[in-house]
Design a protein around this motif. Structure first.
Motif, PDB file in Angstrom:
ATOM      1  N   SER A 170      -0.423  30.112  30.062  1.00 10.56           N
ATOM      2  CA  SER A 170       0.260  30.555  28.852  1.00 10.56           C
ATOM      3  C   SER A 170       0.237  29.362  27.907  1.00 10.56           C
ATOM      4  CB  SER A 170       1.706  30.977  29.151  1.00 10.56           C
ATOM      5  OG  SER A 170       2.345  31.400  27.956  1.00 10.56           O
ATOM      6  N   ARG A 229       2.200  33.984  21.054  1.00 10.84           N
ATOM      7  CA  ARG A 229       3.476  34.326  21.681  1.00 10.84           C
ATOM      8  C   ARG A 229       4.659  33.885  20.819  1.00 10.84           C
ATOM      9  NH1 ARG A 229       5.226  32.275  27.764  1.00 10.84           N
ATOM     10  NH2 ARG A 229       7.343  33.160  27.768  1.00 10.84           N
ATOM     11  N   LYS A 266       0.058  33.994  24.673  1.00 10.21           N
ATOM     12  CA  LYS A 266       0.237  34.763  25.893  1.00 10.21           C
ATOM     13  C   LYS A 266      -0.967  34.580  26.814  1.00 10.21           C
ATOM     14  CE  LYS A 266       3.067  38.304  23.647  1.00 10.21           C
ATOM     15  NZ  LYS A 266       3.212  39.747  23.323  1.00 10.21           N
ATOM     16  N   SER A 267      -0.772  34.811  28.062  1.00  7.82           N
ATOM     17  CA  SER A 267      -1.867  34.727  29.017  1.00  7.82           C
ATOM     18  C   SER A 267      -2.868  35.842  28.744  1.00  7.82           C
ATOM     19  CB  SER A 267      -1.327  34.839  30.447  1.00  7.82           C
ATOM     20  OG  SER A 267      -2.372  34.699  31.378  1.00  7.82           O
TER      21      SER A 267
END
Length: 720
Positions: A170, A229, A266-267
């Motif tokens: 992340s 994110r 975000k991943s």
């Protein structure tokens, strides 16, 4: 055909070096970039910038380390990476230069919280994998111990970083409002766009070898398959995703308060993040404009290829025969050529100090170094760039009052000897470059150096001109009430002022200013006034066998004393003849070495030193006992001065000793810092068998390392 090209075409044929665009190349064409290794000099004090840049480019992207030799950002010495920044100089001594606004990547933060990442530079640093380092023209790559791989390329004012994170990351990327030497002043700002993640801001810093300060602006954008994110700012060791604007106007105990911004992603299956950083000395708006116009679509491969194309074109004029030549020799040579075009940097359009239509070049570190071989090499190899540099130097004098002797980050650098822009202008004038250069203004600029003392001659011009004109030397403990600077270097300044005046005389002759030429030629003989014919030199209590050396002299005409071996390479006393040392009467060298610095009056010098045989023996002693240090520029010409005693074969022998013994194609392959390409140009010209005595129409020929060298320079001259 310009006069210098005609001269070279006629003279160099005997040494198989051809400089003539009208003749076909005597060697086959091939890709020379395969022989360029930017990592040469990235360890052992070479201080080179080994990262991604364009010829004379402003943006210079590389990983920054905490190694001792990190003046160019990255040192291949096993240290830690502290960030990835877009502004650097190459080969400088002193404090690390630039390294502004570094990015730093985290695969994830502890506890999946933004405060689980470490923000201050000294705490976040991380080891890198030495085998992962790659450097090519326009490209640099490295892998961190965290598994994050970073490769980068550059346009003129914009860097493009590609961060590749391990699976399951992340990622968080921070931008720090700092530089390599932590020189940031109190004021700094950053704004993070909450929707796009764009970071813009500025900060004020101080130069690494000069006075004043400069403000730099940045514009950083991010592109990734992964969704953004959150984002925010950090101050010291704490971060917040709720705050997106920061203005720092305070420090802790004089140390700039750490701060900056971050963006987190975000991943995703593909955790690749591209970071585009535009920089400008003008405004954040201009930094963003550079980024958007130069790398508009974040296309890494296209940007990289454009950089390769520019380097290919810049290296196009020069080829050497590869017959019987090992690849290591070719790498040594072409890498030297490459480094001559990393600094100085073309900052045209970025100069906020005055308004002008002239080119503006910066990062002259320093002209005391580059007049000896770098600019003379580029005068042959890239005359169009030299024309722009000279126009920039003259324009600087037009607006600031003085020719610079050293310049970086829009700031004035420190003077090291004489007024060395005089040597450069005279050399370029004598070599016949004319297009676009106002030589009347150029002559007025060099004449001002010779006639008027600036108040602050530690930054420009010459100090002690009243003594120079009345006593005809610079006395030790000079009484100079007209300006201020370091009241040392009386011997080296006397010798260098004499050479400056000779260079000005050559310009005066060419411009039909006969009275001026005669006056400066007379002043160029002032070096004789510090020669003490009965002075001896002792080594370990024993007489070296030579009599007659330069010595300091007081204003009343009585002699002072400095050990001729003081500050030499074999002086183990710890003395240093530098700007920071107040005792030396020579700069960065010894009297033993400076005894040969009369490049304009060699026949008289040889007579003073006992004739050709004794002169040759002195040169042998200088080199054989390691008094000289080939890692510093005053040593360069001594390698070739055997010519003046009728022994050119000994010059060739010395060249073959120093190359490759002291100059080799390895990260630790330079004997001293590259000084913005001075070492590179020494290697290039020495291997070509053609070394300049600048300020004169003189090249000292030695046996080349190649059967043939072709420089198709005429086609590179453009009227600008």
């Amino acid at each position: 055909m310009p006069p210098y090209q005609l001269l070279l075409s006629l003279v160099l044929a005997s040494s198989h070096v051809l400089v003539n665009a009208a003749d076909p190349s005597p060697v086959e064409d091939y890709d020379v970039l395969q022989y360029v290794d930017p990592l040469i000099g990235s360890a052992n004090g070479g201080n080179v910038f080994p990262g991604a840049t364009l010829p004379y480019g402003m943006a210079k992207a590389v990983a920054d380390t905490d190694s001792e030799s990190n003046q160019g950002g990255f040192a291949y010495e096993g240290g830690n990476v502290t960030g990835f920044s877009s502004m650097h100089d190459s080969g400088t001594g002193g404090s690390p230069s630039l390294g502004n606004f570094p990015l730093f990547p985290y695969a994830k933060c502890a506890g999946d919280e933004v405060n689980g990442c470490v923000y201050p530079k000294k705490q976040r640093k991380i080891k890198y994998k030495p085998d992962s380092v790659q450097a090519h023209p326009g490209y640099f790559a490295i892998e961190l111990a965290s598994g994050v791989r970073v490769d980068m390329t550059a346009a003129q004012h914009t860097s493009l970083f590609r961060f590749q994170f391990p699976n399951g990351s992340s990622p968080l990327i921070l931008l720090d409002l700092t530089d390599l030497s932590d020189s940031r002043q109190d004021n700094a700002t950053i704004s993070v766009d909450e929707s796009t993640g764009r970071m813009t801001g500025d900060a004020r810093f101080t130069p690494s070898f000069g006075s004043g300060s400069y403000t730099l602006y940045f514009c950083a954008d991010f592109e990734s398959p992964a969704l953004k994110r959150d984002s925010g700012i950090f101050v010291n060791s704490r971060a917040s995703a709720d705050v997106h604007d920061l203005k720092i106007s305070r420090s802790i105990n004089g140390y700039p308060l750490p701060g900056g911004g971050f963006v987190r992603f975000k991943s995703a299956p593909d955790n690749t993040i591209l970071a585009r950083v535009g920089v400008s000395f003008v405004s954040t708006k201009q930094a963003c404009s550079h980024a958007e116009s130069e790398i508009k679509d974040f296309n890494f491969n296209a940007t990289h290829q454009a950089a390769i194309d520019q380097w290919t074109e810049k290296m196009r004029p020069i080829r050497v025969s590869r017959t019987g030549i090992d690849n290591s020799v070719l790498t040594n040579f072409f890498s030297g050529v490459y480094r001559t075009m990393v600094n100085p940097q073309d900052y045209t359009g970025e100069n906020v100090l005055w308004s002008s239509n002239e080119p503006y070049f910066d990062s002259f570190y320093c002209l005391w170094d580059s007049f000896r071989s770098q600019i003379p090499f580029l005068t042959i190899f890239d005359p169009n760039a030299v024309i722009k540099m000279v126009r920039s130097l003259i324009d600087t004098q037009r607006h600031l009052g003085w020719l610079p002797d050293c310049r970086m980050s829009l700031c004035k650098g420190y003077t090291q000897g004489g007024s060395n822009a005089d040597n450069i202008l005279a050399d370029v004038y004598l070599k016949g470059l004319r297009d676009g250069i106002d030589w009347d203004a150029g002559y007025a600029a060099v004449q001002k150096d010779a006639e008027e003392e600036p108040y602050d001659w530690s930054n420009e011009g010459r100090g002690g001109l009243r003594s120079w004109k009345n006593l005809h030397y610079i006395p030790v403990e000079d009484f100079d009430y007209e300006g201020f600077g370091t009241m040392t270097r009386s011997i080296s300044r006397t010798l260098e002022y004499a050479y400056n005046d000779f260079a000005i005389a050559q310009m005066a002759r060419g411009l039909n200013k006969t009275a001026d030429a005669e006056r400066y030629e007379k002043r160029s003989r002032n070096w004789r006034n510090l020669f003490k014919k009965d002075q001896t030199s002792l080594w370990k209590g024993n007489d070296t066998g030579f009599t007659g050396f330069f010595q300091p002299k007081y204003s009343n005409g009585t002699w002072g004393y400095q050990d001729p071996l003081a500050c030499s390479n074999i002086d183990m006393s710890g003395r240093a003849c530098s700007l920071q040392n107040t005792a030396g009467e020579t700069f960065e060298s010894s009297i033993w070495e400076y005894q040969f610095f009369v490049p304009h009056d060699m026949s008289t010098l040889i007579t003073h030193l006992g004739g050709p045989t004794n002169f040759t023996n002195r040169l042998d002693h200088l080199h054989d006992t390691n008094i000289t240090y080939i890692g510093n520029e005053p040593a360069f010409l001594t390698v070739f001065q055997y010519h003046y005693a009728g022994r050119p074969a000994k010059s060739t022998s010395r060249v073959r000793t120093y190359i490759p013994d002291y100059f080799s194609p390895t990260p630790a392959g330079l004997p001293g810092n590259d000084d913005s390409g001075a070492m590179g140009s020494f290697v290039a010209m020495a291997m070509m068998g053609l070394f300049p005595n600048p300020g004169q129409s003189v090249y000292l020929l030695t046996v080349p390392f190649f059967e043939a060298v072709s420089i198709d320079a005429l086609s590179s001259i453009l009227v600008v």
